[in-house]
Scaffold this motif. Structure first.
Motif, PDB file in Angstrom:
ATOM      1  N   MET A  46       0.824  -1.197   0.000  1.00 53.98           N
ATOM      2  CA  MET A  46       0.000   0.000   0.000  1.00 53.98           C
ATOM      3  C   MET A  46       0.865   1.257   0.000  1.00 53.98           C
ATOM      4  SD  MET A  46      -3.137   0.977   2.596  1.00 53.98           S
ATOM      5  CE  MET A  46      -2.072   1.156   4.025  1.00 53.98           C
ATOM      6  N   GLY A  47       1.935   1.249   0.787  1.00 57.69           N
ATOM      7  CA  GLY A  47       2.832   2.394   0.819  1.00 57.69           C
ATOM      8  C   GLY A  47       3.536   2.629  -0.501  1.00 57.69           C
ATOM      9  N   ALA A  48       3.909   1.533  -1.184  1.00 58.05           N
ATOM     10  CA  ALA A  48       4.558   1.670  -2.483  1.00 58.05           C
ATOM     11  C   ALA A  48       3.626   2.331  -3.486  1.00 58.05           C
ATOM     12  CB  ALA A  48       5.003   0.304  -2.997  1.00 58.05           C
ATOM     13  N   ALA A  49       2.332   2.026  -3.384  1.00 54.39           N
ATOM     14  CA  ALA A  49       1.359   2.635  -4.296  1.00 54.39           C
ATOM     15  C   ALA A  49       1.125   4.106  -3.966  1.00 54.39           C
ATOM     16  CB  ALA A  49       0.041   1.873  -4.234  1.00 54.39           C
ATOM     17  N   LEU A  50       1.031   4.419  -2.682  1.00 55.80           N
ATOM     18  CA  LEU A  50       0.672   5.780  -2.273  1.00 55.80           C
ATOM     19  C   LEU A  50       1.847   6.753  -2.332  1.00 55.80           C
ATOM     20  CD1 LEU A  50      -1.646   4.981   0.791  1.00 55.80           C
ATOM     21  CD2 LEU A  50      -2.324   5.604  -1.542  1.00 55.80           C
ATOM     22  N   PHE A  51       3.055   6.258  -2.019  1.00 61.26           N
ATOM     23  CA  PHE A  51       4.183   7.176  -1.861  1.00 61.26           C
ATOM     24  C   PHE A  51       5.282   7.003  -2.909  1.00 61.26           C
ATOM     25  CE2 PHE A  51       2.441   6.456   2.453  1.00 61.26           C
ATOM     26  CZ  PHE A  51       1.980   7.738   2.698  1.00 61.26           C
ATOM     27  N   LEU A  52       5.375   5.824  -3.528  1.00 65.20           N
ATOM     28  CA  LEU A  52       6.408   5.603  -4.535  1.00 65.20           C
ATOM     29  C   LEU A  52       5.849   5.570  -5.942  1.00 65.20           C
ATOM     30  CD1 LEU A  52       8.671   2.919  -2.782  1.00 65.20           C
ATOM     31  CD2 LEU A  52       8.841   5.417  -2.711  1.00 65.20           C
ATOM     32  N   GLY A  53       4.553   5.710  -6.078  1.00 63.25           N
ATOM     33  CA  GLY A  53       3.947   5.761  -7.397  1.00 63.25           C
ATOM     34  C   GLY A  53       3.888   4.430  -8.115  1.00 63.25           C
ATOM     35  N   GLU A  54       4.071   3.305  -7.398  1.00 63.07           N
ATOM     36  CA  GLU A  54       3.985   2.001  -8.043  1.00 63.07           C
ATOM     37  C   GLU A  54       2.524   1.671  -8.364  1.00 63.07           C
ATOM     38  OE1 GLU A  54       5.965  -1.109  -5.985  1.00 63.07           O
ATOM     39  OE2 GLU A  54       7.865  -0.018  -5.805  1.00 63.07           O
ATOM     40  N   THR A  55       2.319   0.971  -9.461  1.00 62.94           N
ATOM     41  CA  THR A  55       0.969   0.609  -9.884  1.00 62.94           C
ATOM     42  C   THR A  55       0.487  -0.613  -9.109  1.00 62.94           C
ATOM     43  OG1 THR A  55       1.382   1.452 -12.109  1.00 62.94           O
ATOM     44  CG2 THR A  55      -0.473  -0.068 -11.832  1.00 62.94           C
ATOM     45  N   VAL A  56      -0.636  -0.481  -8.452  1.00 61.94           N
ATOM     46  CA  VAL A  56      -1.255  -1.579  -7.710  1.00 61.94           C
ATOM     47  C   VAL A  56      -2.672  -1.739  -8.236  1.00 61.94           C
ATOM     48  CG1 VAL A  56      -2.024  -2.419  -5.458  1.00 61.94           C
ATOM     49  CG2 VAL A  56       0.156  -1.195  -5.665  1.00 61.94           C
ATOM     50  N   GLY A  57      -2.966  -2.886  -8.852  1.00 61.63           N
ATOM     51  CA  GLY A  57      -4.270  -3.128  -9.443  1.00 61.63           C
ATOM     52  C   GLY A  57      -5.331  -3.452  -8.407  1.00 61.63           C
ATOM     53  N   TRP A  58      -6.554  -3.594  -8.899  1.00 61.34           N
ATOM     54  CA  TRP A  58      -7.677  -3.806  -7.983  1.00 61.34           C
ATOM     55  C   TRP A  58      -7.563  -5.131  -7.249  1.00 61.34           C
ATOM     56  CZ3 TRP A  58     -10.903  -7.999  -8.427  1.00 61.34           C
ATOM     57  CH2 TRP A  58     -10.905  -8.685  -9.639  1.00 61.34           C
ATOM     58  N   ARG A  59      -6.921  -6.150  -7.827  1.00 61.54           N
ATOM     59  CA  ARG A  59      -6.783  -7.434  -7.140  1.00 61.54           C
ATOM     60  C   ARG A  59      -5.919  -7.298  -5.890  1.00 61.54           C
ATOM     61  NH1 ARG A  59      -6.524  -8.713 -12.603  1.00 61.54           N
ATOM     62  NH2 ARG A  59      -8.085 -10.222 -13.351  1.00 61.54           N
ATOM     63  N   ARG A  60      -4.807  -6.582  -6.032  1.00 65.01           N
ATOM     64  CA  ARG A  60      -3.931  -6.421  -4.862  1.00 65.01           C
ATOM     65  C   ARG A  60      -4.540  -5.479  -3.837  1.00 65.01           C
ATOM     66  NH1 ARG A  60       1.902  -5.078  -6.951  1.00 65.01           N
ATOM     67  NH2 ARG A  60       0.807  -4.286  -8.780  1.00 65.01           N
ATOM     68  N   TRP A  61      -5.273  -4.452  -4.287  1.00 63.09           N
ATOM     69  CA  TRP A  61      -5.989  -3.617  -3.325  1.00 63.09           C
ATOM     70  C   TRP A  61      -7.017  -4.453  -2.570  1.00 63.09           C
ATOM     71  CZ3 TRP A  61      -4.363   0.543  -1.274  1.00 63.09           C
ATOM     72  CH2 TRP A  61      -3.633   1.500  -2.000  1.00 63.09           C
ATOM     73  N   GLY A 112      -4.298 -16.485   9.510  1.00 61.06           N
ATOM     74  CA  GLY A 112      -4.418 -17.173   8.227  1.00 61.06           C
ATOM     75  C   GLY A 112      -4.946 -16.267   7.135  1.00 61.06           C
ATOM     76  N   ILE A 113      -5.929 -15.420   7.475  1.00 55.94           N
ATOM     77  CA  ILE A 113      -6.479 -14.476   6.496  1.00 55.94           C
ATOM     78  C   ILE A 113      -5.416 -13.470   6.062  1.00 55.94           C
ATOM     79  CG2 ILE A 113      -8.166 -12.622   6.155  1.00 55.94           C
ATOM     80  CD1 ILE A 113     -10.026 -14.152   8.072  1.00 55.94           C
ATOM     81  N   ILE A 114      -4.709 -12.905   7.045  1.00 53.07           N
ATOM     82  CA  ILE A 114      -3.667 -11.917   6.729  1.00 53.07           C
ATOM     83  C   ILE A 114      -2.589 -12.555   5.867  1.00 53.07           C
ATOM     84  CG2 ILE A 114      -1.849 -10.448   7.684  1.00 53.07           C
ATOM     85  CD1 ILE A 114      -3.593 -10.148  10.197  1.00 53.07           C
ATOM     86  N   PHE A 115      -2.127 -13.739   6.286  1.00 50.63           N
ATOM     87  CA  PHE A 115      -1.056 -14.390   5.534  1.00 50.63           C
ATOM     88  C   PHE A 115      -1.503 -14.744   4.126  1.00 50.63           C
ATOM     89  CE2 PHE A 115       1.095 -18.173   3.989  1.00 50.63           C
ATOM     90  CZ  PHE A 115       2.409 -17.722   3.991  1.00 50.63           C
ATOM     91  N   GLY A 116      -2.731 -15.265   3.988  1.00 50.29           N
ATOM     92  CA  GLY A 116      -3.233 -15.595   2.660  1.00 50.29           C
ATOM     93  C   GLY A 116      -3.254 -14.384   1.750  1.00 50.29           C
ATOM     94  N   SER A 117      -3.632 -13.238   2.292  1.00 51.64           N
ATOM     95  CA  SER A 117      -3.651 -12.003   1.508  1.00 51.64           C
ATOM     96  C   SER A 117      -2.241 -11.586   1.123  1.00 51.64           C
ATOM     97  CB  SER A 117      -4.325 -10.889   2.310  1.00 51.64           C
ATOM     98  OG  SER A 117      -5.637 -11.249   2.680  1.00 51.64           O
ATOM     99  N   ALA A 118      -1.306 -11.674   2.083  1.00 45.74           N
ATOM    100  CA  ALA A 118       0.079 -11.307   1.795  1.00 45.74           C
ATOM    101  C   ALA A 118       0.694 -12.260   0.772  1.00 45.74           C
ATOM    102  CB  ALA A 118       0.897 -11.314   3.087  1.00 45.74           C
ATOM    103  N   PHE A 119       0.363 -13.545   0.879  1.00 45.94           N
ATOM    104  CA  PHE A 119       0.878 -14.538  -0.061  1.00 45.94           C
ATOM    105  C   PHE A 119       0.363 -14.261  -1.475  1.00 45.94           C
ATOM    106  CE2 PHE A 119       0.515 -18.858  -2.025  1.00 45.94           C
ATOM    107  CZ  PHE A 119       1.868 -19.097  -2.141  1.00 45.94           C
TER     108      PHE A 119
END
Length: 326
Positions: free
Chosen positions: A128-143, A286-293
Motif C-alpha cells: 500500500m505504501g509503495a502505491a501511495l508514496f512511490l507511485g507504483e501501480t497496484v491493481g484492484w486485485r492487490r488492493w 491465516g487471512i492476513i497471511f493468505g492475503s500477503a501470499f
C-alpha cells in the motif's frame, strides 16, 4: 519481526516451474529462518519480563548483532562502509528504530504468537505504501487483498467484541513502521551491496541507541547477558538464512513457508511462558497471511511479465540489482 534488514526486499531467485532441489533448499533455509527469528522474539519477551528496560534491550540487540557481523567486516574490509546515500540511511535508521522499539514493546505486553500474527500485515502495508508514496501501480486485485488482510487484523483485534490489548495495538503500529522501513530498504538495495546495507544500518542504529541504552541501564545477570548475545546472533543468522532461502527458491515458494513463524512463536510462547493464542488469532493470521501470499505472487507475476515484455535480444543491458547476499 522488525529487524535491521528484511531480506524480503533483496533480489529474488528466478522463477521456476514445479518442485526442484533448489525449492527444497529454499524451504529448509526458510524453516530455519522462521525458527531463529521467532526465537529472537521469545528471548526479547523473556528479557522484558525479567525487568530489562526496553531501550537497553534494543541497544544490546543491535550491539551484539554488530559483533556477530564483525568477521564479515574483517574479511571484506572497510570498503563495506562506503556509501554516498547517508541521507537515505538516516531515514531508514530512524524508521527501523521506531519499528524495532515498538516491536519489543509489543512482545513485552502481548503473547509472541499474537504479535507475530499481526506482524504478517507488514508486506500488505508495504504494498500500500509503495502505491501511495512511490507511485507504483497496484491493481484492484492487490488492493482487494490488502482490504482482506485488514479484515484479518480485525478478526484478531475484534474491536467492540473483545478488548484489544495494548500489546496488540502496538504490534499494528510496529508493522506499519516496518512497512515504511522496508520501502527504504528496497531503495537502498538498488544502490548498495546488501551486506553494506546491513552493516551501515546496524552501526548507525547502535550509535543512536548508545546513550538511551546507557541512560536506563540496569545490571544484568549472566543468564540475561547470554540471552542478549543469543538475540544478536539469532537475529543475524535468521536474516542470513532468509536471504539464502530467497536466493535458492522463487519468492512464492519461500513466502508459502513464512507462515511457519506463527507455529514456532506459539511453541516458544508455550514452552517458555505457558501462553497460547485463541482460535480467532489463528483464523485472523491465516487471512492476513493468505492475503500477503497472494499479493507476493501477484507482484512476482507482474514483474516477470514486465521483464519478458521489455527484453531486447539485440541490445542486452546490465542489471541494476545489487549482488545476491552471501
Amino acid at each position: 519481526m522488525p529487524d535491521p534488514l528484511d531480506p524480503r526486499a533483496l533480489p529474488r531467485a528466478p522463477a521456476t516451474t514445479g518442485a526442484t532441489r533448489s525449492d527444497l533448499h529454499g524451504i529448509l533455509w526458510m524453516l530455519i529462518s522462521c525458527a531463529l527469528l521467532s526465537g529472537v522474539a521469545a528471548l526479547g519477551r523473556h528479557a522484558a519480563l525479567a525487568g530489562v528496560p526496553l531501550l537497553q534491550i534494543v541497544f544490546l540487540r543491535l550491539a551484539f548483532a554488530v559483533l556477530a557481523m564483525a568477521p564479515i567486516l574483517a574479511h571484506r574490509g572497510r570498503g563495506m562502509l562506503r556509501t554516498p546515500h547517508l541521507r537515505l540511511y538516516t531515514l531508514r535508521v530512524a524508521m527501523g528504530l521506531v519499528a524495532m522499539t515498538s516491536w519489543f514493546a509489543a512482545i513485552s505486553l502481548a503473547p509472541i504468537g499474537e504479535a507475530t500474527a499481526i506482524a504478517f500485515l507488514m508486506p500488505l502495508l508495504a504494498t500500500m505504501g509503495a502505491a501511495l508514496f512511490l507511485g507504483e501501480t497496484v491493481g484492484w486485485r492487490r488492493w482487494g487483498a490488502i482490504v482482506v488482510g485488514f479484515l484479518g487484523a480485525l478478526v484478531i483485534l475484534r474491536p467492540g467484541i473483545a478488548e484489544a490489548s495494548p500489546g496488540a495495538l502496538i504490534a499494528v503500529f510496529s508493522a506499519l513502521a516496518m512497512a515504511a522501513a522496508s520501502l527504504m530498504i528496497k531503495q537502498l538495495a538498488d544502490r548498495d551491496h546488501p551486506d553494506t546495507v546491513v552493516l551501515i544500518t546496524l552501526l548507525m542504529q547502535t550509535v543512536v541507541m548508545l546513550l538511551p541504552g546507557l541512560w536506563v541501564w540496569q545490571p544484568l545477570t549472566a543468564e540475561l547477558w547470554l540471552v542478549m548475545a543469543c538475540m544478536g546472533l539469532f537475529g543475524m543468522l535468521g536474516h542470513i538464512t532468509l536471504a539464502r532461502a530467497l536466493r535458492a527458491a522463487d519468492a512464492s515458494v519461500v513466502m508459502g513457508i513464512d507462515f511457519a513463524r506463527l507455529p514456532f512463536a506459539v511453541l516458544f510462547g508455550w514452552l517458555l511462558f505457558g501462553e497460547l493464542i485463541d482460535i480467532w488469532t489463528w483464523i485472523g493470521a491465516g487471512i492476513i497471511f493468505g492475503s500477503a501470499f497472494y499479493t507476493a505472487r501477484r507482484e512476482r507475476r507482474l514483474a516477470q511479465s514486465s521483464g519478458s515484455e521489455s527484453v531486447q535480444p539485440a541490445a542486452p543491458v546490465a542489471s541494476s540489482k545489487p549482488p545476491d547476499p552471501p
